[in-house]
Design an enzyme around this catalytic site. Structure first.
Site: not given
Ligand SMILES: [Zn+2]
Ligand SMILES: *[C@@H]1O[C@H](CO)[C@@H](O)[C@H](O)[C@H]1NC(C)=O
Ligand SMILES: *[C@@H]1O[C@H](CO)[C@@H](O)[C@H](O)[C@H]1NC(C)=O
Ligand SMILES: *[C@@H]1O[C@H](CO)[C@@H](O)[C@H](O)[C@H]1NC(C)=O
Length: 483
Positions: A139, A206, A222, A262, A305, A419
């Site tokens: 990510t 940020e 976030y 996941h 992503d 991933h």
């Molecule tokens: Zn991701």
């Protein structure tokens, strides 16, 4: 960091990438969240469910194709193909809205009816076989490659978590100190040119920079609990500002369907539900933009992503099984899986460790050993672009798709998704859709790497970007020329 910032907030969920950002970096506890339930699928049921999903995907693809052609090609009427960018009718200047749906594997768009995403696809430009993530397909490295146009070694975020070998400092997904984040992200490029940007979450957004101080109201800190609807509403509200105050570049981020992927792997009905929900958010966005009369004026770029692949315990490799050849203590291991990254102490020869590990893995005596290959980072295939940073540990292991590495055998029996694998695996691909004045309707383009997106966006906005790893001519092959 400035004191008006909130304390570190939760971070996007990521498989072995920590449900809790404070987990020690070098810990070898890779327990996924407790929601992982044991499954007892046999090979046969997996085979049939794969066959079934493939079949359903094909049927879905065909029915969408039929829908598409029947709705756009009326008998006796050729569809009108635009060859130049549409002139703006309401907005005074081009605007780009960049949307990320985390872990949206290429092909998820066929899992269920997704009328809103398909409206963007059918009336916009799509990477026909998906968008290629950068390696490692995680990510943070990928979102920041999209934002900077740089491969991870050049933007500095070489993993979701890592240790700086010089200072010993730890990077986690809630590290906002500028020292970690190299390159020039789009929000900074935009503000450097005197224009306004707004970020509704994006890794790195940020972080304060020379030309970006994460302004209140335009830079959301976030917080994964904020409902998706609120995020969409905030973005829509920017379009109610006087037209010269509307940010010219905006980001919008959704954690799903990565979160579900996941836990249950890519083929579970939970994923279908999550995909439908993302589609509803896209629908809400389109409706809001239409109500404001700007939908056709806004360039919407929707991406993910990385992809997702199912993993099961049967596909495990244990480092302790290599003990007859070489011992790998857990405190040398910076990341286990899917990207195995090892930094032995300086007095130990990394080349020697690689040779001994490969000897063991290829001996036929290590369970699943032939599904892991170790490299000195400088010997990795150059297409991975994973060498030019002192932050990358010297020893990297490449896994076959779906396999996982652990230190030692345990009783865990979970199936889920992961991933982070080689970006050449099709399962790691995600989506790219561009819709708006500069994108042709119904156009398919070949797959490309996400480092190209930076140049695409600076081209639409007519600003000069920072040096990056995208190609200069790329935009010409995807965007329509000005009229
Ligand atoms: Zn991701
Ligand atoms: C596609 O875009 C054109 C404008 O370029 C518009 O007239 C048409 O209604 C759009 N179709 C859909 C399904 O949104
Ligand atoms: C995160 O968002 C939720 C939902 O909007 C809110 O209740 C909570 O207070 C927020 N947390 C922080 C730290 O801002
Ligand atoms: C990527 O871009 C950076 C910044 O321009 C440059 O230093 C680096 O050499 C580039 N790497 C590749 C592989 O093109």
């Amino acid at each position: 960091m400035a004191s008006n910032q909130n304390p570190p907030t939760p971070i996007p969920q990521e498989e072995q990438d920590l449900p809790n950002s404070k987990t020690a970096l070098l810990s070898f506890n890779t327990d996924p969240p407790s929601t992982h339930k044991p499954t007892f699928k046999t090979n046969k049921t997996i085979f049939f469910s794969l066959l079934f999903t493939t079949f359903t995907a094909v049927i879905a693809a065909i029915s969408f194709a039929v829908l598409f052609f029947s709705s756009t090609v009326k008998p006796g009427h050729e569809p009108i193909i635009r060859t130049t960018a549409r002139t703006l009718t309401k907005l005074p200047h081009p605007i780009v809205l960049l949307i990320s749906s985390d872990g949206f594997r290429f092909g998820y768009q066929f899992k269920a009816p997704t009328p809103n995403i398909h409206r963007l696809i059918n009336n916009g430009t799509e990477a026909e076989l998906g968008l290629i993530s950068v390696f490692p397909t995680l990510t943070f490295p990928n979102h920041y490659s999209i934002a900077t146009g740089l491969y991870p070694p050049y933007h500095g975020i070489i993993n979701n978590r890592f240790v700086d070998p010089i200072t010993g400092d730890k990077f986690t997904m809630s590290s906002h100190e500028p020292k970690w984040w190299l390159g020039e992200p789009l929000w900074e490029t935009v503000t450097k040119h005197g224009k306004k940007a707004a970020t509704y979450f994006w890794p790195g957004s940020e972080v304060k920079r020379k030309f970006w101080d994460c302004p209140v109201d335009y830079c959301m800190l976030y917080n994964g609990s904020v409902p998706f609807e609120d995020r969409v509403n905030t973005v829509l509200n920017y379009f109610d500002l006087p037209s010269d105050e509307i940010p010219v570049f905006m980001t919008l981020y959704f954690e799903d369907p990565d979160h579900q992927g996941h836990q249950v792997g890519p083929d579970d009905p939970e994923i279908t539900k999550a995909v439908v929900r993302i589609d509803e958010m896209i629908g809400k966005l389109i409706k809001g933009l239409e109500e404001r009369g700007v939908f056709e004026d806004v360039n919407i770029i929707m991406v993910g992503d990385h992809g997702m692949v199912g993993t099961c315990d049967k596909k495990l490799i244990y480092l302790d099984d290599l003990a007859p050849w070489v011992e790998i203590p857990s405190d040398w291991v910076q990341n286990y899986t899917p990207l195995l990254a090892i930094r032995p102490p300086p007095e130990i020869s990394a080349a020697d460790i690689v040779a001994k590990m490969n000897e063991g893995l290829q001996s036929g005596k290590v369970e699943n050993g032939n599904n892991l290959k170790m490299y000195l980072k400088e010997d990795l295939p150059s297409r991975l672009h994973y060498v030019d940073s002192y932050r990358i540990p010297p020893i990297i292991g490449l896994l076959e798709e779906s396999f996982k590495v652990e230190q030692k055998k345990s009783n865990k029996m979970e199936c889920g998704g992961a991933h982070g694998y080689d970006n050449a695996f099709f399962s790691m691909r995600t989506i790219f859709i561009g819709h708006g004045p500069q994108f042709a309707e119904g156009r398919k383009v070949p797959s490309f790497e996400n480092v190209q997106i930076y140049n695409l966006i600076t081209s639409i906005l007519n600003i000069e970007g920072a040096p990056n790893n995208g190609t200069d001519s790329f935009s010409n092959s995807v965007l329509l020329p000005d009229a």
